[in-house]
Design an enzyme around this catalytic site. Structure first.
Site, PDB file in Angstrom:
ATOM      1  N   TYR A   3       4.009  -6.586  17.340  1.00  0.00           N
ATOM      2  CA  TYR A   3       4.379  -5.732  16.211  1.00  0.00           C
ATOM      3  C   TYR A   3       5.236  -4.568  16.682  1.00  0.00           C
ATOM      4  O   TYR A   3       6.299  -4.284  16.105  1.00  0.00           O
ATOM      5  CB  TYR A   3       3.123  -5.222  15.507  1.00  0.00           C
ATOM      6  CG  TYR A   3       3.396  -4.099  14.535  1.00  0.00           C
ATOM      7  CD1 TYR A   3       4.042  -4.346  13.325  1.00  0.00           C
ATOM      8  CD2 TYR A   3       3.023  -2.790  14.829  1.00  0.00           C
ATOM      9  CE1 TYR A   3       4.307  -3.316  12.432  1.00  0.00           C
ATOM     10  CE2 TYR A   3       3.278  -1.759  13.938  1.00  0.00           C
ATOM     11  CZ  TYR A   3       3.918  -2.025  12.750  1.00  0.00           C
ATOM     12  OH  TYR A   3       4.185  -0.994  11.877  1.00  0.00           O
ATOM     13  N   LEU A  43      13.786 -11.004   1.760  1.00  0.00           N
ATOM     14  CA  LEU A  43      14.769 -10.461   2.691  1.00  0.00           C
ATOM     15  C   LEU A  43      15.213 -11.466   3.747  1.00  0.00           C
ATOM     16  O   LEU A  43      16.251 -11.258   4.394  1.00  0.00           O
ATOM     17  CB  LEU A  43      14.210  -9.210   3.377  1.00  0.00           C
ATOM     18  CG  LEU A  43      13.980  -8.000   2.466  1.00  0.00           C
ATOM     19  CD1 LEU A  43      13.320  -6.872   3.251  1.00  0.00           C
ATOM     20  CD2 LEU A  43      15.286  -7.523   1.848  1.00  0.00           C
ATOM     21  N   PHE A  80       0.819  -1.209   0.000  1.00  0.00           N
ATOM     22  CA  PHE A  80       0.000   0.000   0.000  1.00  0.00           C
ATOM     23  C   PHE A  80       0.852   1.258   0.000  1.00  0.00           C
ATOM     24  O   PHE A  80       0.738   2.119  -0.882  1.00  0.00           O
ATOM     25  CB  PHE A  80      -0.929  -0.033   1.219  1.00  0.00           C
ATOM     26  CG  PHE A  80      -1.522   1.295   1.581  1.00  0.00           C
ATOM     27  CD1 PHE A  80      -2.318   1.987   0.680  1.00  0.00           C
ATOM     28  CD2 PHE A  80      -1.288   1.853   2.831  1.00  0.00           C
ATOM     29  CE1 PHE A  80      -2.873   3.224   1.022  1.00  0.00           C
ATOM     30  CE2 PHE A  80      -1.835   3.073   3.179  1.00  0.00           C
ATOM     31  CZ  PHE A  80      -2.626   3.770   2.274  1.00  0.00           C
TER      32      PHE A  80
END
Length: 298
Positions: free
Chosen positions: A138, A50, A19
């Site tokens: 998170y 990654l 996004f």
């Protein structure tokens, strides 16, 4: 003879198909960069995982970027897979930084996107001096990423951004603002939300993209910067704005399943340090952002 585009500075952008990445890519290109786009699935750019250290080191050496904007991450607080959150957000970033250091061509700016979630349940206007107090995996992963990145500051010119909540056309409906707007677009008779009394500093993705681009052009941005509007809105205020924009009203119900443990109740940023570094920031009222999302199809 090299074409003008070949002489343009190269911006390496990870998470290019996400996004935020789509808006940052467009902003970088408007600023004259030739974008080397990385994404996990490839898409229009290069597929780079990654978490594959060797592949990341090789891809970084080939890209030879002048600036780097690192967006690739697990960015949904309620993602659910803590192991993946930490591996992608910390180990993936470390592999990228190792690859940049190992490359013969060193970038002049490396921007790493962290999150204002690291501040936790902070009250009032939050600047960069507020002690982090992360309340979920998170947020912990993003703070760990910041500390890990500090190990590379002697070798790379690192900028860390802590964006507060932002939104725009194309954001997934699993995020709060697009979920609310989508309900109004389809004239739903009700919506189920979590705590209606939480308030957030909501910003526009177009402003975020411009700020990231301007930070890549700064020679003195080796710091941590809040990215935010400086204004706080409750969910009740967002609902009221959408009622005004759409002319539709619906029943708003609190679903206990959507009320998170350790909910961050208030979060409003102070972008003073950022403005001092790059000048006046894009000012986009939340109503304009909501109407933009409402009037457009993602």
């Amino acid at each position: 003879m090299a074409s003008p585009s070949d002489r343009a500075p190269i911006a390496l952008l990870t998470g290019a198909e996400g996004f935020t990445g789509r808006y940052v890519r467009a902003s970088l290109e408007r600023a004259g960069y030739r974008v080397a786009a990385w994404s996990h699935g490839g898409g229009e750019g290069e597929a780079v995982n990654l978490l594959d250290r060797d592949a990341t080191l090789s891809a970084a050496a080939q890209a030879r970027p002048d600036v780097v904007v690192h967006l690739a991450a697990i960015s949904f607080v309620a993602h659910g897979d803590a192991d993946e959150i930490y591996r992608v957000n910390v180990v993936g970033t470390r592999n990228l930084l190792e690859g940049l250091v190992a490359s013969e061509h060193k970038p002049r700016r490396v921007l790493l996107a962290s999150s204002a979630n690291v501040y936790g349940n902070a009250e009032g206007s939050v600047d960069e001096q507020v002690a982090p107090a992360p309340q979920n995996d998170y947020a912990v992963s993003k703070l760990a990423m910041e500390f890990m990145a500090n190990l590379w500051r002697s070798q790379l010119p690192i900028t860390i951004t802590r964006p507060f909540n932002y939104t725009g056309v194309g954001q997934s409906d699993k995020f709060l603002i697009p979920k609310i707007v989508s309900h109004f677009k389809r004239k739903a008779d009700h919506i189920e939300l979590g705590n209606l009394d939480v308030s957030r500093d909501f910003y526009d993705v177009r402003g975020v993209a411009e700020i990231y681009t301007r930070l890549t052009e700064s020679a003195t941005a080796d710091d941590v910067f809040n990215v935010c509007s400086g204004q706080e809105y409750s969910l009740r205020e967002v609902i009221a704005l959408m009622e005004s924009i759409s002319g539709h009203r619906m029943d708003v119900r609190v679903n206990p399943a959507f009320v998170r443990a350790n909910e961050v109740k208030r979060l409003r940023g102070d972008a003073g340090r950022l403005a001092r570094a790059i000048g006046p920031l894009p000012q986009i009222p939340l109503r304009d952002t909501l109407e933009w999302i409402y009037r457009n199809e993602a």
